[in-house]
Design a protein around this motif. Structure first.
Motif, PDB file in Angstrom:
ATOM      1  N   THR A 173      40.198 -25.931  -8.792  1.00 51.59           N
ATOM      2  CA  THR A 173      40.797 -24.683  -8.293  1.00 51.59           C
ATOM      3  C   THR A 173      40.014 -24.103  -7.110  1.00 51.59           C
ATOM      4  O   THR A 173      40.587 -23.896  -6.037  1.00 51.59           O
ATOM      5  CB  THR A 173      40.947 -23.669  -9.438  1.00 51.59           C
ATOM      6  N   PRO A 174      38.702 -23.846  -7.246  1.00 52.29           N
ATOM      7  CA  PRO A 174      37.997 -23.319  -6.078  1.00 52.29           C
ATOM      8  C   PRO A 174      37.929 -24.338  -4.932  1.00 52.29           C
ATOM      9  O   PRO A 174      37.936 -23.943  -3.762  1.00 52.29           O
ATOM     10  CB  PRO A 174      36.603 -22.960  -6.598  1.00 52.29           C
ATOM     11  N   ALA A 175      37.885 -25.620  -5.254  1.00 53.91           N
ATOM     12  CA  ALA A 175      37.859 -26.646  -4.197  1.00 53.91           C
ATOM     13  C   ALA A 175      39.140 -26.601  -3.369  1.00 53.91           C
ATOM     14  O   ALA A 175      39.105 -26.666  -2.132  1.00 53.91           O
ATOM     15  CB  ALA A 175      37.662 -28.032  -4.801  1.00 53.91           C
ATOM     16  N   ILE A 176      40.275 -26.463  -4.040  1.00 56.78           N
ATOM     17  CA  ILE A 176      41.558 -26.378  -3.331  1.00 56.78           C
ATOM     18  C   ILE A 176      41.614 -25.108  -2.482  1.00 56.78           C
ATOM     19  O   ILE A 176      42.093 -25.131  -1.340  1.00 56.78           O
ATOM     20  CB  ILE A 176      42.736 -26.462  -4.323  1.00 56.78           C
ATOM     21  N   VAL A 177      41.124 -24.003  -3.022  1.00 53.68           N
ATOM     22  CA  VAL A 177      41.105 -22.745  -2.262  1.00 53.68           C
ATOM     23  C   VAL A 177      40.263 -22.919  -0.996  1.00 53.68           C
ATOM     24  O   VAL A 177      40.679 -22.541   0.107  1.00 53.68           O
ATOM     25  CB  VAL A 177      40.562 -21.582  -3.129  1.00 53.68           C
ATOM     26  N   ILE A 178      39.077 -23.508  -1.135  1.00 52.66           N
ATOM     27  CA  ILE A 178      38.165 -23.667   0.006  1.00 52.66           C
ATOM     28  C   ILE A 178      38.756 -24.601   1.052  1.00 52.66           C
ATOM     29  O   ILE A 178      38.788 -24.276   2.242  1.00 52.66           O
ATOM     30  CB  ILE A 178      36.778 -24.141  -0.479  1.00 52.66           C
ATOM     31  N   VAL A 179      39.245 -25.754   0.631  1.00 48.87           N
ATOM     32  CA  VAL A 179      39.820 -26.715   1.581  1.00 48.87           C
ATOM     33  C   VAL A 179      41.101 -26.141   2.203  1.00 48.87           C
ATOM     34  O   VAL A 179      41.309 -26.251   3.417  1.00 48.87           O
ATOM     35  CB  VAL A 179      40.077 -28.081   0.918  1.00 48.87           C
ATOM     36  N   GLY A 180      41.929 -25.511   1.402  1.00 45.93           N
ATOM     37  CA  GLY A 180      43.163 -24.920   1.919  1.00 45.93           C
ATOM     38  C   GLY A 180      42.894 -23.848   2.949  1.00 45.93           C
ATOM     39  O   GLY A 180      43.549 -23.786   3.995  1.00 45.93           O
ATOM     40  N   ARG A 181      41.923 -23.008   2.694  1.00 45.64           N
ATOM     41  CA  ARG A 181      41.557 -21.956   3.656  1.00 45.64           C
ATOM     42  C   ARG A 181      41.083 -22.574   4.958  1.00 45.64           C
ATOM     43  O   ARG A 181      41.419 -22.096   6.047  1.00 45.64           O
ATOM     44  CB  ARG A 181      40.474 -21.087   3.043  1.00 45.64           C
ATOM     45  N   GLU A 182      40.290 -23.625   4.875  1.00 42.51           N
ATOM     46  CA  GLU A 182      39.787 -24.263   6.091  1.00 42.51           C
ATOM     47  C   GLU A 182      40.930 -24.819   6.937  1.00 42.51           C
ATOM     48  O   GLU A 182      40.900 -24.725   8.165  1.00 42.51           O
ATOM     49  CB  GLU A 182      38.769 -25.360   5.757  1.00 42.51           C
ATOM     50  N   ILE A 183      41.935 -25.373   6.286  1.00 41.44           N
ATOM     51  CA  ILE A 183      43.101 -25.886   7.019  1.00 41.44           C
ATOM     52  C   ILE A 183      43.839 -24.742   7.697  1.00 41.44           C
ATOM     53  O   ILE A 183      44.183 -24.812   8.881  1.00 41.44           O
ATOM     54  CB  ILE A 183      44.027 -26.678   6.076  1.00 41.44           C
ATOM     55  N   VAL A 184      44.075 -23.666   6.950  1.00 41.15           N
ATOM     56  CA  VAL A 184      44.797 -22.510   7.501  1.00 41.15           C
ATOM     57  C   VAL A 184      44.030 -21.908   8.681  1.00 41.15           C
ATOM     58  O   VAL A 184      44.597 -21.668   9.751  1.00 41.15           O
ATOM     59  CB  VAL A 184      45.050 -21.438   6.414  1.00 41.15           C
ATOM     60  N   ILE A 185      42.733 -21.676   8.510  1.00 41.82           N
ATOM     61  CA  ILE A 185      41.943 -21.032   9.559  1.00 41.82           C
ATOM     62  C   ILE A 185      41.778 -21.953  10.770  1.00 41.82           C
ATOM     63  O   ILE A 185      41.813 -21.489  11.917  1.00 41.82           O
ATOM     64  CB  ILE A 185      40.582 -20.538   9.024  1.00 41.82           C
ATOM     65  N   SER A 186      41.637 -23.241  10.546  1.00 41.45           N
ATOM     66  CA  SER A 186      41.555 -24.176  11.680  1.00 41.45           C
ATOM     67  C   SER A 186      42.838 -24.138  12.494  1.00 41.45           C
ATOM     68  O   SER A 186      42.801 -24.093  13.729  1.00 41.45           O
ATOM     69  CB  SER A 186      41.284 -25.604  11.191  1.00 41.45           C
TER      70      SER A 186
END
Length: 188
Positions: free
Chosen positions: A97-110
């Protein structure tokens, strides 16, 4: 090619070494992999510091540095999710769960930063203090979770730190999206 860019390339080259060492059948492989991750995290700070201090900021470095960071963190999170989903069979999604949040945020912000750069507003989504705290906590959590055996009680400090980092990740994403909202809503 300057020293900050060499450090960034070194971080990328450390990724396969980090993965191989982690899975190497040795009683010390986890801590050696954690040390490699710590070295990579340190070079992340060092290359930025040197680039600013020595006036060596370059387009190549500005592009490659965040890519190197995200690749290293993503590789580490995949390893952590793999390891802990097998070790903590009662809670397989505990770290996914936190891994998906972290990776997902990085994709969105990039994607957001790329789009903002295209419209000439890149500085509107510059790194904030929340992002720096999130990164430090995330690196600590990953270091602990990579280096610690899943049966060790120290793991729970790493889990807690990863969840706090994930919450800060969401918070910083909201801050970035709010800063970009005036430009995003123009396309609605």
């Amino acid at each position: 090619m300057n020293l900050p860019n060499i450090l960034t390339l070194l971080r990328i080259l450390l990724i396969p070494v980090f993965v191989v060492v982690y899975y190497w059948p040795s009683e010390h492989s986890r801590w050696i992999a954690a040390a490699i991750f710590a070295i990579a995290a340190f070079t992340d700070w060092l290359d930025g510091y040197l680039a600013r201090k020595m006036n060596l900021v370059s387009g190549f470095g500005a592009f490659l540095d965040p890519v190197a960071d995200k690749l290293m963190v993503a590789a580490a999170l995949v390893i952590i999710v793999d390891t802990y989903s097998r070790a903590l069979v009662d809670w397989p999604a505990l770290l996914a769960t936190p891994a998906i949040v972290i990776v997902g945020r990085e994709i969105v912000i990039s994607a957001l930063r790329e789009w903002m750069a295209e419209i000439g507003k890149r500085t509107q989504v510059a790194v904030s203090m929340i992002g720096k705290v999130k990164t430090a906590l995330q690196m600590l959590a990953i270091f602990l979770l990579i280096g610690t055996d899943p049966s060790d009680s120290l793991v729970w400090i790493g889990v807690g730190a990863l969840y706090i980092a994930a919450l800060l990740t969401l918070w910083s994403m909201i801050v970035y999206l709010r800063a970009a909202w005036p430009y995003l809503k123009e396309g609605l």
